[in-house]
Design a protein around this motif. Structure first.
Motif, PDB file in Angstrom:
ATOM      1  N   VAL A  51      41.743 -28.997   3.318  1.00  0.00           N
ATOM      2  CA  VAL A  51      40.267 -28.662   4.176  1.00  0.00           C
ATOM      3  C   VAL A  51      40.190 -29.696   5.161  1.00  0.00           C
ATOM      4  CG1 VAL A  51      37.819 -28.644   3.653  1.00  0.00           C
ATOM      5  CG2 VAL A  51      39.071 -27.389   1.986  1.00  0.00           C
ATOM      6  N   PHE A  52      40.546 -30.979   4.980  1.00  0.00           N
ATOM      7  CA  PHE A  52      40.505 -31.918   5.771  1.00  0.00           C
ATOM      8  C   PHE A  52      41.421 -31.862   7.045  1.00  0.00           C
ATOM      9  CE2 PHE A  52      42.318 -36.020   7.432  1.00  0.00           C
ATOM     10  CZ  PHE A  52      40.996 -36.493   8.186  1.00  0.00           C
ATOM     11  N   ALA A  53      42.640 -31.284   6.888  1.00  0.00           N
ATOM     12  CA  ALA A  53      43.423 -30.982   7.767  1.00  0.00           C
ATOM     13  C   ALA A  53      42.917 -29.787   8.634  1.00  0.00           C
ATOM     14  CB  ALA A  53      44.984 -30.977   7.286  1.00  0.00           C
ATOM     15  N   HIS A  54      42.475 -28.826   8.171  1.00  0.00           N
ATOM     16  CA  HIS A  54      42.248 -27.544   8.725  1.00  0.00           C
ATOM     17  C   HIS A  54      41.036 -28.044   9.751  1.00  0.00           C
ATOM     18  CE1 HIS A  54      41.554 -23.359   9.849  1.00  0.00           C
ATOM     19  NE2 HIS A  54      40.605 -23.539   9.509  1.00  0.00           N
ATOM     20  N   VAL A  55      39.975 -28.462   9.158  1.00  0.00           N
ATOM     21  CA  VAL A  55      38.750 -28.711   9.989  1.00  0.00           C
ATOM     22  C   VAL A  55      38.801 -29.682  11.103  1.00  0.00           C
ATOM     23  CG1 VAL A  55      37.175 -27.886   8.228  1.00  0.00           C
ATOM     24  CG2 VAL A  55      37.693 -30.242   8.388  1.00  0.00           C
ATOM     25  N   MET A  64      35.526 -25.701  16.979  1.00  0.00           N
ATOM     26  CA  MET A  64      34.089 -25.941  16.657  1.00  0.00           C
ATOM     27  C   MET A  64      33.112 -25.556  17.867  1.00  0.00           C
ATOM     28  SD  MET A  64      31.704 -29.036  15.550  1.00  0.00           S
ATOM     29  CE  MET A  64      31.682 -29.721  17.089  1.00  0.00           C
ATOM     30  N   HIS A  65      33.321 -26.212  18.965  1.00  0.00           N
ATOM     31  CA  HIS A  65      32.414 -25.903  20.100  1.00  0.00           C
ATOM     32  C   HIS A  65      32.451 -24.404  20.326  1.00  0.00           C
ATOM     33  CE1 HIS A  65      32.416 -30.413  20.515  1.00  0.00           C
ATOM     34  NE2 HIS A  65      31.710 -30.084  21.449  1.00  0.00           N
ATOM     35  N   ARG A  66      33.670 -23.873  20.511  1.00  0.00           N
ATOM     36  CA  ARG A  66      33.710 -22.345  20.762  1.00  0.00           C
ATOM     37  C   ARG A  66      32.979 -21.585  19.882  1.00  0.00           C
ATOM     38  NH1 ARG A  66      39.167 -24.374  22.350  1.00  0.00           N
ATOM     39  NH2 ARG A  66      39.212 -24.079  24.646  1.00  0.00           N
ATOM     40  N   ARG A  67      33.005 -21.621  18.444  1.00  0.00           N
ATOM     41  CA  ARG A  67      32.547 -20.998  17.381  1.00  0.00           C
ATOM     42  C   ARG A  67      31.155 -21.188  17.506  1.00  0.00           C
ATOM     43  NH1 ARG A  67      35.890 -19.818  12.086  1.00  0.00           N
ATOM     44  NH2 ARG A  67      37.740 -19.510  13.008  1.00  0.00           N
ATOM     45  N   ALA A  68      30.597 -22.363  18.062  1.00  0.00           N
ATOM     46  CA  ALA A  68      29.116 -22.737  18.283  1.00  0.00           C
ATOM     47  C   ALA A  68      28.531 -21.968  19.549  1.00  0.00           C
ATOM     48  CB  ALA A  68      28.900 -24.017  18.406  1.00  0.00           C
ATOM     49  N   GLY A 109      38.091 -37.233  14.653  1.00  0.00           N
ATOM     50  CA  GLY A 109      37.301 -36.678  15.385  1.00  0.00           C
ATOM     51  C   GLY A 109      37.448 -37.397  16.762  1.00  0.00           C
ATOM     52  N   PHE A 110      36.215 -37.548  17.427  1.00  0.00           N
ATOM     53  CA  PHE A 110      35.931 -37.993  18.707  1.00  0.00           C
ATOM     54  C   PHE A 110      34.427 -38.072  19.140  1.00  0.00           C
ATOM     55  CE2 PHE A 110      36.112 -33.296  19.193  1.00  0.00           C
ATOM     56  CZ  PHE A 110      35.203 -33.188  20.068  1.00  0.00           C
ATOM     57  N   ALA A 111      34.137 -38.852  20.249  1.00  0.00           N
ATOM     58  CA  ALA A 111      32.861 -38.815  20.875  1.00  0.00           C
ATOM     59  C   ALA A 111      33.041 -38.577  22.236  1.00  0.00           C
ATOM     60  CB  ALA A 111      32.305 -39.976  20.577  1.00  0.00           C
ATOM     61  N   MET A 173      31.539 -25.342  11.595  1.00  0.00           N
ATOM     62  CA  MET A 173      32.143 -26.391  10.588  1.00  0.00           C
ATOM     63  C   MET A 173      32.234 -25.875   9.043  1.00  0.00           C
ATOM     64  SD  MET A 173      33.864 -28.178  12.430  1.00  0.00           S
ATOM     65  CE  MET A 173      34.634 -29.758  11.317  1.00  0.00           C
ATOM     66  N   THR A 174      31.271 -25.293   8.670  1.00  0.00           N
ATOM     67  CA  THR A 174      30.964 -24.757   7.362  1.00  0.00           C
ATOM     68  C   THR A 174      31.879 -23.642   7.230  1.00  0.00           C
ATOM     69  OG1 THR A 174      28.736 -25.703   7.270  1.00  0.00           O
ATOM     70  CG2 THR A 174      29.494 -23.901   5.778  1.00  0.00           C
TER      71      THR A 174
END
Length: 184
Positions: A51-55, A64-68, A109-111, A173-174
Motif C-alpha cells: 500500500v505504501f509503495a503504491h500510494v 493524486m492531483h489528476r484524479r482530484a 512525498g513533496f511540498a 488517495m483513499t
C-alpha cells in the motif's frame, strides 16, 4: 516576469518567476508560520509496504492531483526538487515549484510553494508515511493567504475552493490505497 490573470502561462515561463512567500520549507516543521490560514489533514490508508509503495509512487507521479481533477503540466513524470509545475482547475492557473522531496522508506512525498501569479501565497505538502507497525497514513499540510487581488476579494470562496481541493486529494488517495489493497 510577472504573471497576470490575462496572460496564459506556459511551463517554460515558470523559471523566471519567484516564490511568493518567504517561509520556504515550513511545511516540514511542526509549527506553521503566523499570518496564514493553516490546513492539516491526516487519514489512514491501510497497512503494509505494498500500500505504501503504491500510494507513494502515485503521489509523486502526480496521479493524486489528476484524479482530484487538477491539470498538471510539468517537465518530468515525477516530482523532483526545484521542478516547476503548472497546475490548473477550470480556467485558473496555479504556478508552483517543488521546494522539497521526501523519500526515506518510511516517508515519501513533496511540498510545492506558490510562484508569483498563483491565486494563493504559501506552501502545501503531501506526505505518505508508514509507521513501524505497517500503518500507512497520508498527510496534507498547508499554509496560505490570498496571493492576488481577486483571491483577496473572494476570501470565503477561495477558502471553500481550497477545502474542496483538500477533500478531493483525500478521496483520490483513499481510492489509490483501495486499489493497492485489492491487488494484493
Amino acid at each position: 516576469m510577472r504573471a497576470s490573470p490575462m496572460h496564459r502561462l506556459t511551463i517554460d515561463e515558470l523559471g523566471a518567476l519567484s516564490l511568493s512567500y518567504p517561509e520556504v520549507g515550513a511545511t516540514a516543521g511542526d509549527v506553521l508560520p503566523a499570518g496564514y490560514r493553516h490546513v492539516r489533514r491526516r487519514l489512514a490508508l491501510g497497512r503494509g509496504p505494498l500500500v505504501f509503495a503504491h500510494v507513494a509512487r502515485s503521489l509523486k507521479s502526480w496521479e493524486m492531483h489528476r484524479r482530484a481533477g487538477i491539470r498538471v503540466i510539468a517537465h518530468g513524470a515525477v516530482a523532483t526538487p526545484g521542478q516547476d509545475v503548472l497546475l490548473g482547475v477550470s480556467i485558473v492557473q496555479a504556478p508552483c515549484r517543488i521546494v522539497y522531496v521526501l523519500d526515506d522508506g518510511q516517508a515519501s512525498g513533496f511540498a510545492y510553494g506558490t510562484l508569483t501569479g498563483h491565486p494563493e501565497s504559501g506552501e502545501e505538502s503531501f506526505v505518505v508515511r508508514m509507521d513501524p507497525d505497517g500503518r500507512v497514513e497520508f498527510e496534507i499540510t498547508a499554509f496560505s493567504r490570498p496571493g492576488t487581488t481577486l483571491s483577496r476579494l473572494g476570501g470565503p470562496i477561495a477558502r471553500m475552493v481550497q477545502d474542496r481541493l483538500t477533500d478531493r486529494y483525500a478521496a483520490a488517495m483513499t481510492a489509490l490505497a483501495k486499489e493497492a489493497r485489492t491487488s494484493e
